[in-house]
Design a protein around this motif. Sequence first.
Motif, PDB file in Angstrom:
ATOM      1  N   GLU A 164      75.509  79.319 132.364  1.00 32.74           N
ATOM      2  CA  GLU A 164      74.207  78.904 131.868  1.00 32.74           C
ATOM      3  C   GLU A 164      74.359  78.247 130.492  1.00 32.74           C
ATOM      4  O   GLU A 164      75.404  78.381 129.849  1.00 32.74           O
ATOM      5  N   PRO A 165      73.318  77.579 130.013  1.00 30.61           N
ATOM      6  CA  PRO A 165      73.388  77.000 128.668  1.00 30.61           C
ATOM      7  C   PRO A 165      73.572  78.093 127.615  1.00 30.61           C
ATOM      8  O   PRO A 165      73.102  79.225 127.783  1.00 30.61           O
ATOM      9  N   TRP A 166      74.240  77.732 126.535  1.00 34.94           N
ATOM     10  CA  TRP A 166      74.439  78.660 125.432  1.00 34.94           C
ATOM     11  C   TRP A 166      73.109  78.995 124.781  1.00 34.94           C
ATOM     12  O   TRP A 166      72.247  78.135 124.629  1.00 34.94           O
ATOM     13  N   ARG A 167      72.965  80.241 124.339  1.00 36.27           N
ATOM     14  CA  ARG A 167      71.822  80.680 123.542  1.00 36.27           C
ATOM     15  C   ARG A 167      72.325  80.982 122.128  1.00 36.27           C
ATOM     16  O   ARG A 167      73.305  81.695 121.964  1.00 36.27           O
ATOM     17  N   LEU A 168      71.628  80.457 121.144  1.00 40.64           N
ATOM     18  CA  LEU A 168      71.973  80.789 119.766  1.00 40.64           C
ATOM     19  C   LEU A 168      71.576  82.232 119.500  1.00 40.64           C
ATOM     20  O   LEU A 168      70.434  82.633 119.752  1.00 40.64           O
ATOM     21  N   VAL A 169      72.512  83.041 119.014  1.00 37.75           N
ATOM     22  CA  VAL A 169      72.255  84.443 118.716  1.00 37.75           C
ATOM     23  C   VAL A 169      72.109  84.654 117.210  1.00 37.75           C
ATOM     24  O   VAL A 169      71.221  85.357 116.757  1.00 37.75           O
ATOM     25  N   ARG A 170      72.984  84.024 116.436  1.00 42.33           N
ATOM     26  CA  ARG A 170      72.979  84.314 115.007  1.00 42.33           C
ATOM     27  C   ARG A 170      73.773  83.268 114.243  1.00 42.33           C
ATOM     28  O   ARG A 170      74.775  82.760 114.737  1.00 42.33           O
ATOM     29  N   VAL A 171      73.358  82.970 113.033  1.00 36.75           N
ATOM     30  CA  VAL A 171      74.163  82.261 112.043  1.00 36.75           C
ATOM     31  C   VAL A 171      74.312  83.232 110.880  1.00 36.75           C
ATOM     32  O   VAL A 171      73.311  83.674 110.304  1.00 36.75           O
ATOM     33  N   ALA A 172      75.557  83.592 110.583  1.00 34.79           N
ATOM     34  CA  ALA A 172      75.814  84.612 109.562  1.00 34.79           C
ATOM     35  C   ALA A 172      76.752  84.065 108.499  1.00 34.79           C
ATOM     36  O   ALA A 172      77.692  83.339 108.813  1.00 34.79           O
ATOM     37  N   PRO A 173      76.534  84.431 107.235  1.00 33.21           N
ATOM     38  CA  PRO A 173      77.420  83.953 106.173  1.00 33.21           C
ATOM     39  C   PRO A 173      78.788  84.635 106.235  1.00 33.21           C
ATOM     40  O   PRO A 173      78.905  85.804 106.592  1.00 33.21           O
ATOM     41  N   LEU A 174      79.811  83.869 105.913  1.00 32.80           N
ATOM     42  CA  LEU A 174      81.170  84.389 105.781  1.00 32.80           C
ATOM     43  C   LEU A 174      81.913  83.469 104.819  1.00 32.80           C
ATOM     44  O   LEU A 174      81.968  82.253 105.044  1.00 32.80           O
ATOM     45  N   ALA A 175      82.483  84.038 103.772  1.00 29.04           N
ATOM     46  CA  ALA A 175      83.165  83.234 102.757  1.00 29.04           C
ATOM     47  C   ALA A 175      84.291  82.417 103.391  1.00 29.04           C
ATOM     48  O   ALA A 175      85.064  82.945 104.192  1.00 29.04           O
ATOM     49  N   PRO A 176      84.379  81.136 103.059  1.00 30.02           N
ATOM     50  CA  PRO A 176      85.414  80.287 103.643  1.00 30.02           C
ATOM     51  C   PRO A 176      86.833  80.795 103.383  1.00 30.02           C
ATOM     52  O   PRO A 176      87.720  80.588 104.200  1.00 30.02           O
ATOM     53  N   GLU A 177      87.035  81.469 102.268  1.00 33.27           N
ATOM     54  CA  GLU A 177      88.383  81.944 101.936  1.00 33.27           C
ATOM     55  C   GLU A 177      88.694  83.317 102.539  1.00 33.27           C
ATOM     56  O   GLU A 177      89.823  83.806 102.423  1.00 33.27           O
ATOM     57  N   ALA A 178      87.740  83.938 103.197  1.00 36.80           N
ATOM     58  CA  ALA A 178      87.961  85.274 103.758  1.00 36.80           C
ATOM     59  C   ALA A 178      89.026  85.242 104.849  1.00 36.80           C
ATOM     60  O   ALA A 178      89.019  84.364 105.714  1.00 36.80           O
ATOM     61  N   GLU A 179      89.941  86.189 104.796  1.00 40.68           N
ATOM     62  CA  GLU A 179      90.937  86.356 105.845  1.00 40.68           C
ATOM     63  C   GLU A 179      90.381  87.334 106.859  1.00 40.68           C
ATOM     64  O   GLU A 179      90.095  88.493 106.521  1.00 40.68           O
ATOM     65  N   VAL A 180      90.198  86.853 108.100  1.00 43.52           N
ATOM     66  CA  VAL A 180      89.556  87.678 109.116  1.00 43.52           C
ATOM     67  C   VAL A 180      90.362  87.669 110.407  1.00 43.52           C
ATOM     68  O   VAL A 180      91.171  86.768 110.658  1.00 43.52           O
ATOM     69  N   GLY A 181      90.094  88.680 111.221  1.00 43.44           N
ATOM     70  CA  GLY A 181      90.605  88.731 112.573  1.00 43.44           C
ATOM     71  C   GLY A 181      89.442  88.590 113.529  1.00 43.44           C
ATOM     72  O   GLY A 181      88.282  88.836 113.166  1.00 43.44           O
ATOM     73  N   VAL A 182      89.761  88.208 114.760  1.00 46.10           N
ATOM     74  CA  VAL A 182      88.726  88.030 115.774  1.00 46.10           C
ATOM     75  C   VAL A 182      89.264  88.504 117.117  1.00 46.10           C
ATOM     76  O   VAL A 182      90.459  88.402 117.391  1.00 46.10           O
ATOM     77  N   GLY A 183      88.371  89.017 117.942  1.00 48.69           N
ATOM     78  CA  GLY A 183      88.782  89.430 119.280  1.00 48.69           C
ATOM     79  C   GLY A 183      87.711  90.254 119.971  1.00 48.69           C
ATOM     80  O   GLY A 183      86.627  90.491 119.423  1.00 48.69           O
ATOM     81  N   PRO A 184      88.017  90.699 121.183  1.00 48.90           N
ATOM     82  CA  PRO A 184      87.060  91.507 121.942  1.00 48.90           C
ATOM     83  C   PRO A 184      86.900  92.887 121.325  1.00 48.90           C
ATOM     84  O   PRO A 184      87.830  93.429 120.727  1.00 48.90           O
ATOM     85  N   TYR A 185      85.704  93.441 121.482  1.00 55.66           N
ATOM     86  CA  TYR A 185      85.468  94.809 121.018  1.00 55.66           C
ATOM     87  C   TYR A 185      84.585  95.525 122.029  1.00 55.66           C
ATOM     88  O   TYR A 185      83.858  94.910 122.816  1.00 55.66           O
ATOM     89  N   CYS A 186      84.652  96.839 122.007  1.00 58.85           N
ATOM     90  CA  CYS A 186      83.705  97.671 122.730  1.00 58.85           C
ATOM     91  C   CYS A 186      83.598  99.010 122.032  1.00 58.85           C
ATOM     92  O   CYS A 186      84.472  99.379 121.250  1.00 58.85           O
TER      93      CYS A 186
END
Length: 193
Positions: A146-168
């Motif tokens: 289906e078409p994408w639904r916008l859920v959220r736009v959230a701030p995050l500092a451009p220099e922040a070191e982050v990880g990403v992945g699945p969670y439960c």
Amino acid sequence: MRLGTLLELGEWTTTPAAVELDGGTMLVTARHGSDAWQTTSYGFVHDDAHALLVPMEARQAAEVTFRLDYGEQFDQAGIMVRADSRTWIKCGVEVSDGAPQVGAVVTRGVSDWSVAPVPEWNGRLVTVRASRDGDAVTVRARADDEPWRLVRVAPLAPEAEVGVGPYCCAPSRAGLTVTFTDFRLDEPDVALH
């Protein structure tokens, strides 16, 4: 990235009760009482959600796909973008008040929460996409193609070191097993709309 490769390269924030690769899927069983929350409204702090993270670049998108076949209060799965225990975003589908709700928790010291009911997504494949660019993460979600639904736009500092992945996580019960079917990294979205 294949889920098996993610399992080899990623790091768990908290080890789940069980993880099993079954062909092209990854089955993750959450520990009873696991959650991610910082203080707001309830006064409690939880930092034991099961997120399998790999590094995320300053300009990158990530997608997690899972089967929405769970239905107990506060069962949840989706994608997490995490810098540390007090700076993270989790987005996905959480069961609340008897119905699946697409939503997001954004934490910058304290957590907030937003949801919208999606009962029509029950039993389907749900994909959550987090697109990082500039000073923000834009999150979209959809069921099947289906078409994408916008859920959220959230701030995050451009220099922040982050990880990403699945969670439960399973704040209210034992025995939640989530079937993850895909994880991918690609280019960030070019526009908000």
